[in-house]
Scaffold this motif. Sequence first.
Motif, PDB file in Angstrom:
ATOM      1  N   ALA A 178      36.844  32.307  35.371  1.00  0.00           N
ATOM      2  CA  ALA A 178      37.086  32.156  36.456  1.00  0.00           C
ATOM      3  C   ALA A 178      38.302  31.240  37.183  1.00  0.00           C
ATOM      4  O   ALA A 178      39.024  31.651  38.027  1.00  0.00           O
ATOM      5  N   VAL A 179      38.855  30.397  36.112  1.00  0.00           N
ATOM      6  CA  VAL A 179      40.411  30.055  36.512  1.00  0.00           C
ATOM      7  C   VAL A 179      41.457  30.990  36.396  1.00  0.00           C
ATOM      8  O   VAL A 179      42.168  31.182  37.556  1.00  0.00           O
ATOM      9  N   VAL A 180      41.536  32.081  35.502  1.00  0.00           N
ATOM     10  CA  VAL A 180      42.514  32.840  35.385  1.00  0.00           C
ATOM     11  C   VAL A 180      42.264  33.979  36.558  1.00  0.00           C
ATOM     12  O   VAL A 180      43.329  34.178  37.254  1.00  0.00           O
ATOM     13  N   PRO A 217      36.305  30.458  42.423  1.00  0.00           N
ATOM     14  CA  PRO A 217      34.968  30.207  41.985  1.00  0.00           C
ATOM     15  C   PRO A 217      34.123  29.941  42.818  1.00  0.00           C
ATOM     16  O   PRO A 217      34.007  29.074  43.873  1.00  0.00           O
ATOM     17  N   GLU A 218      32.752  30.211  42.561  1.00  0.00           N
ATOM     18  CA  GLU A 218      31.532  29.882  43.283  1.00  0.00           C
ATOM     19  C   GLU A 218      31.155  28.532  43.010  1.00  0.00           C
ATOM     20  O   GLU A 218      31.451  28.120  42.229  1.00  0.00           O
ATOM     21  N   LEU A 256      40.047  30.891  26.011  1.00  0.00           N
ATOM     22  CA  LEU A 256      41.047  31.057  27.245  1.00  0.00           C
ATOM     23  C   LEU A 256      41.783  32.459  26.927  1.00  0.00           C
ATOM     24  O   LEU A 256      42.029  33.214  28.069  1.00  0.00           O
ATOM     25  N   GLY A 257      41.933  32.831  25.752  1.00  0.00           N
ATOM     26  CA  GLY A 257      42.639  34.179  25.167  1.00  0.00           C
ATOM     27  C   GLY A 257      41.998  35.244  25.666  1.00  0.00           C
ATOM     28  O   GLY A 257      42.222  36.333  26.259  1.00  0.00           O
ATOM     29  N   PHE A 258      40.599  34.975  25.282  1.00  0.00           N
ATOM     30  CA  PHE A 258      39.611  36.251  25.847  1.00  0.00           C
ATOM     31  C   PHE A 258      39.527  36.280  27.371  1.00  0.00           C
ATOM     32  O   PHE A 258      39.355  37.494  27.805  1.00  0.00           O
ATOM     33  N   ALA A 259      39.522  35.329  27.992  1.00  0.00           N
ATOM     34  CA  ALA A 259      39.444  34.999  29.619  1.00  0.00           C
ATOM     35  C   ALA A 259      40.695  35.871  30.061  1.00  0.00           C
ATOM     36  O   ALA A 259      40.600  36.711  31.074  1.00  0.00           O
ATOM     37  N   ILE A 260      41.748  35.610  29.357  1.00  0.00           N
ATOM     38  CA  ILE A 260      43.131  36.466  29.816  1.00  0.00           C
ATOM     39  C   ILE A 260      43.013  38.021  29.834  1.00  0.00           C
ATOM     40  O   ILE A 260      43.145  38.657  30.554  1.00  0.00           O
ATOM     41  N   PHE A 261      42.352  38.339  28.632  1.00  0.00           N
ATOM     42  CA  PHE A 261      41.895  39.632  28.305  1.00  0.00           C
ATOM     43  C   PHE A 261      41.043  40.279  29.152  1.00  0.00           C
ATOM     44  O   PHE A 261      41.316  41.248  29.659  1.00  0.00           O
ATOM     45  N   VAL A 300      39.899  39.242  32.436  1.00  0.00           N
ATOM     46  CA  VAL A 300      40.503  39.429  33.810  1.00  0.00           C
ATOM     47  C   VAL A 300      41.438  40.656  33.842  1.00  0.00           C
ATOM     48  O   VAL A 300      41.384  41.242  34.824  1.00  0.00           O
ATOM     49  N   ILE A 301      42.496  40.381  33.167  1.00  0.00           N
ATOM     50  CA  ILE A 301      43.390  41.486  33.632  1.00  0.00           C
ATOM     51  C   ILE A 301      43.011  42.958  32.968  1.00  0.00           C
ATOM     52  O   ILE A 301      43.586  43.814  33.907  1.00  0.00           O
TER      53      ILE A 301
END
Length: 298
Positions: free
Chosen positions: A116-118, A127-128, A167-172, A174-175
């Motif tokens: 949600a942050v990324v 974010p909801e 965080l690393g997975f979140a970047i992957f 979202v991108i």
Amino acid sequence: MSTTNQSSNSTRVGIMAVLVAALCFGTTGTTAQLGVPDISPLAVASARLLCGSLFLFIFAFLLERKSINYRMPLPDLLIAGLGIAIYQLTFFSAVDATGIAIATVTALGTAPTFSAVVAFIVLREKPERRWYLGTTITIAGIALVGTAGGVEDFSYFGIFLAALAGLGFAIFNVICRKSLEKGASDIWVTAKTFGVAALASAPFLFTTEFQWLSTKNGILTTLWLGLITTSVGYIFFMYGLKRIPSSVAATVVLAEPATATILAAAVIGEPLVGQSYVGIVTVAIGILYISRRSGSRA
């Protein structure tokens, strides 16, 4: 009626695919700790990425031969690949520092929050309201799991590494979603991002001597981590995501920490107490709450 049946069958297939992926993912920590416990976690993560990306490219050539209408932009590819590299390197290090169950629950629990942050930074998606409460619940659950053995045994560094993996997975996540929504091939996006991650992490293969890669345990561990928990796992996961809402996928993928926790206790002998299970359930509730959608949006 036939359309309804097809939709129902597609949903069931999607759920089963994500479940298979979650079970594959859940064996990661135990495989590394059981197969090569004395090898640098950075070297194990690097070997996994190199092996996994190779199989992903093989599967991509075999399964996706049609022309691709949209290709992932190079900057996005590099950023997503870096995200996966961070995820793999820090996750294995977290397992080594704080244990399989805590590392898995923390990484999985923080991924939706960081996503949600990324997404807000990259896509300007706000974010909801439920995100704030869900994040609070998730953090409370992680704290319960992390302190189950006593506050004095709480590994701040291990939790930090596991959160960094999230965080690393979140970047992957979202991108890659940017390109997938524009028509990019899911298997090629996965293969290419993992290929970038493999190249980025390759220097860490030199953190230990290479002899372990020629041993029986080293070969079997690398093959399982690369083929099963990476290439097969992510192919099933992407396949399932095409057929079910992300909220449903978030529910089914909770089989991953459950699998990791059971294996950690049964195979590795990690001590788990009542507070551990309460914490895991709390994290699951937080993830489900964050992932929940209204009927129209789902």
